[in-house]
Enzyme design. Structure first.
Site, mmCIF file in Angstrom:
data_model
loop_
_atom_site.group_PDB
_atom_site.id
_atom_site.type_symbol
_atom_site.label_atom_id
_atom_site.label_comp_id
_atom_site.label_asym_id
_atom_site.label_seq_id
_atom_site.Cartn_x
_atom_site.Cartn_y
_atom_site.Cartn_z
ATOM 1 C CE LYS A 49 -24.756 -26.921 3.860
ATOM 2 N NZ LYS A 49 -24.269 -25.614 3.414
ATOM 3 C CG ASN A 50 -24.501 -24.323 -0.944
ATOM 4 O OD1 ASN A 50 -24.515 -24.486 0.271
ATOM 5 N ND2 ASN A 50 -23.401 -24.427 -1.664
ATOM 6 N NE ARG A 107 -21.345 -16.401 5.426
ATOM 7 C CZ ARG A 107 -21.097 -15.204 5.910
ATOM 8 N NH1 ARG A 107 -20.849 -15.054 7.187
ATOM 9 N NH2 ARG A 107 -21.097 -14.140 5.126
ATOM 10 C CB CYS A 161 -17.567 -23.917 7.646
ATOM 11 S SG CYS A 161 -18.391 -25.476 7.315
ATOM 12 N NE ARG A 205 -17.956 -18.518 5.579
ATOM 13 C CZ ARG A 205 -18.645 -19.644 5.338
ATOM 14 N NH1 ARG A 205 -18.871 -20.024 4.102
ATOM 15 N NH2 ARG A 205 -19.111 -20.366 6.327
ATOM 16 N N PRO A 206 -17.570 -11.748 6.140
ATOM 17 C CG PRO A 206 -16.668 -9.755 5.337
ATOM 18 C CD PRO A 206 -16.383 -11.226 5.456
ATOM 19 C CB ILE A 207 -23.133 -10.168 6.872
ATOM 20 C CG1 ILE A 207 -23.169 -9.310 8.153
ATOM 21 C CG2 ILE A 207 -23.002 -11.637 7.212
ATOM 22 C CD1 ILE A 207 -24.453 -9.456 8.924
ATOM 23 C CG ASP A 208 -18.911 -6.007 4.072
ATOM 24 O OD1 ASP A 208 -18.802 -7.238 4.023
ATOM 25 O OD2 ASP A 208 -18.261 -5.241 3.340
ATOM 26 C CG LEU A 209 -20.354 -7.052 0.059
ATOM 27 C CD1 LEU A 209 -19.856 -7.956 -1.048
ATOM 28 C CD2 LEU A 209 -20.205 -5.584 -0.337
ATOM 29 C CG ASP A 231 -18.922 -24.868 -1.401
ATOM 30 O OD1 ASP A 231 -18.129 -24.366 -0.585
ATOM 31 O OD2 ASP A 231 -20.153 -24.702 -1.325
ATOM 32 C CB ILE A 247 -13.745 -17.970 -2.513
ATOM 33 C CG1 ILE A 247 -13.847 -18.229 -4.031
ATOM 34 C CG2 ILE A 247 -15.077 -17.465 -1.963
ATOM 35 C CD1 ILE A 247 -14.197 -17.017 -4.854
ATOM 36 N NE ARG A 262 -23.068 -26.812 8.628
ATOM 37 C CZ ARG A 262 -22.205 -26.190 7.823
ATOM 38 N NH1 ARG A 262 -20.939 -26.521 7.815
ATOM 39 N NH2 ARG A 262 -22.625 -25.228 7.023
#
Length: 426
Positions: A22-23, A99, A123, A128-132, A312, A334, A404
């Site tokens: 999936k990932n 996400r 989830c 879980r920011p997307i700043d990076l 995970d 994490i 999912r």
């Protein structure tokens, strides 16, 4: 709403086919945006997230077709063709549930020179920011604007190129940066990049499409941008998290299961932890064989970026260790809110204490079936694993989390003798 009923007590024995990852699949699908030629992906798992991502890509004008799909088959073959992109906006209503949708940002920007993407959902396992993602793109010369819950990235004359060092390892940001860099005007360099097998899978697909990438499998990646990429046919890697999940199920039930298609080399930390817990893990020609006498040893585990122990896999190991002979200590490094399955496991008779990012799992003699509620994808699997050894029936609800990430879970468990069924809501 459907629920899964698990009647515990059966040792799992037999073979389980492991689906495409999936990932990885959710990272390979947006690569279709990088070319006007067809991209064919084999071994795609049948999952709600895959269907959701397909609908998102359709929103951009990408045609998708599924070849030779039979209901009894695991996995699918999908061909995606982005001959002409009709929209560069990923709206909130399509992005909010998943996400991974943020992964269209890099390839859309590279192909169209502009991309507007809603901030993502997914989830509820913490911040879980997307700043990076954004900082990496800015380091490559991209202009970023944030407004009204949307990210707008602009590079009308192409992505110039540049160098970015991740302050912490980020899988998603590495993936977005890789896809954007593949069509850059110059060279893009990433330091402290993620090294997960799924990152390697993405790099291998991009190279198959004509990208030039140095350092694949390492934390230093050099991407020499190309004017265009071409189509390709590519097989999605096997799902190491699914394989690890079924390994925990076999271990807790005292079973003997061969995981067809699993690769030990892609899940070293999981295999090492299983062996430390007293579980036998052997490589076979077809995959991995996992067997156990049900007598489990306690563990001390901390999650970490690859090649460390995967976050995970934390919930599934926690369920397995509920029956270990002694106390196990799990530390989640994490995500800060990934113990929501603990109260549900305790409802089944587990003895788990949490303090901050640490959980102490005191092994008990047995578990008892109970109605439980899934709180996220991997938590839902932990409840099923616990149910496989619990006395009586365990009813797991809120299956949309499970669907999912696990392709036809109940069917695979039935293949190895589990008493499990999916039923509609009463």
């Amino acid at each position: 709403m459907d629920k899964i009923i698990v009647r515990g007590g059966n040792a799992l024995k037999g073979k389980i086919p492991i689906s495409g990852a999936k990932n990885s699949a959710l990272t390979l699908l947006p690569c279709a945006l990088l070319t006007d030629e067809p991209l064919t992906l084999r071994n795609l798992p049948r999952l709600a997230d895959i269907d959701g991502f397909q609908h998102l890509l359709n929103q951009f004008g990408i045609s998708t077709s599924i070849a030779g799909s039979r209901p009894e088959d695991f996995g699918r073959v999908m061909t995606l063709e982005a001959t002409r992109i009709t929209s560069n906006v990923a709206p909130y209503e399509l992005v909010r549930k998943m996400r991974a949708s943020i992964l269209v940002l890099g390839p859309m920007l590279a192909r169209a020179g502009e991309a507007t993407v809603s901030l993502p959902g997914g989830c509820a396992i913490g911040n879980r920011p997307i700043d990076l993602h954004l900082k990496a793109l800015e380091a490559f010369g991209v202009e970023i604007e944030l407004a009204a819950g949307y990210v707008k990235a602009m590079a009308p004359d192409g992505i110039p190129g540049g160098t970015f060092t991740f302050p912490v390892v980020s899988v998603g940001a590495t993936e977005n940066a890789l896809m954007a860099a593949s069509l850059a005007k110059g060279t893009c360099i990433l330091h402290n990049a993620a090294r997960e097998p799924e990152i390697v899978d993405l790099c291998n697909l991009l190279v198959a499409m004509g990208a030039e990438i140095e350092g694949i499998g390492t934390s230093d990646l050099i991407i020499h941008g190309k004017d265009r990429l071409h189509g390709a046919t590519y097989r999605v890697m096997s799902d190491r998290i699914e394989a690890g999940s079924y390994a925990c199920a076999a271990a807790i039930t005292g079973g003997d299961v061969e995981l067809i298609g699993a690769k030990a080399s892609e899940m070293d930390a999981t295999v090492d932890a299983l062996r430390q817990a007293g579980v036998s893990v052997e490589e076979t020609k077809a995959g991995i064989r996992v067997s156990s006498d049900g007598k489990l040893k306690p563990l001390t585990i901390s999650t970490a970026p690859y090649p460390g122990f995967a976050t995970d896999m934390q919930a599934q190991f926690m369920a397995m260790l509920c029956l270990a002979d002694g106390a196990s200590v799990l530390t989640e490094t994490i995500f800060e809110n990934r113990y929501m399955h603990v109260p549900e496991l305790n409802r089944m008779g587990a003895h788990i204490e949490t303090k901050g990012r640490t959980a102490i799992v005191h092994g008990v003699k047995g578990l008892t079936g109970a109605p439980v509620m899934a709180t996220d994808l991997r938590a839902s699997m932990s409840l099923v694993i616990a149910g496989l050894v619990a006395e009586g029936e365990t009813h797991v609800s809120r299956l949309y989390h499970l669907d999912r990430g696990y392709e036809r879970l109940e069917e695979k468990l039935q293949l190895v003798g589990a008493d499990v069924e999916r039923v509609g809501a009463e």
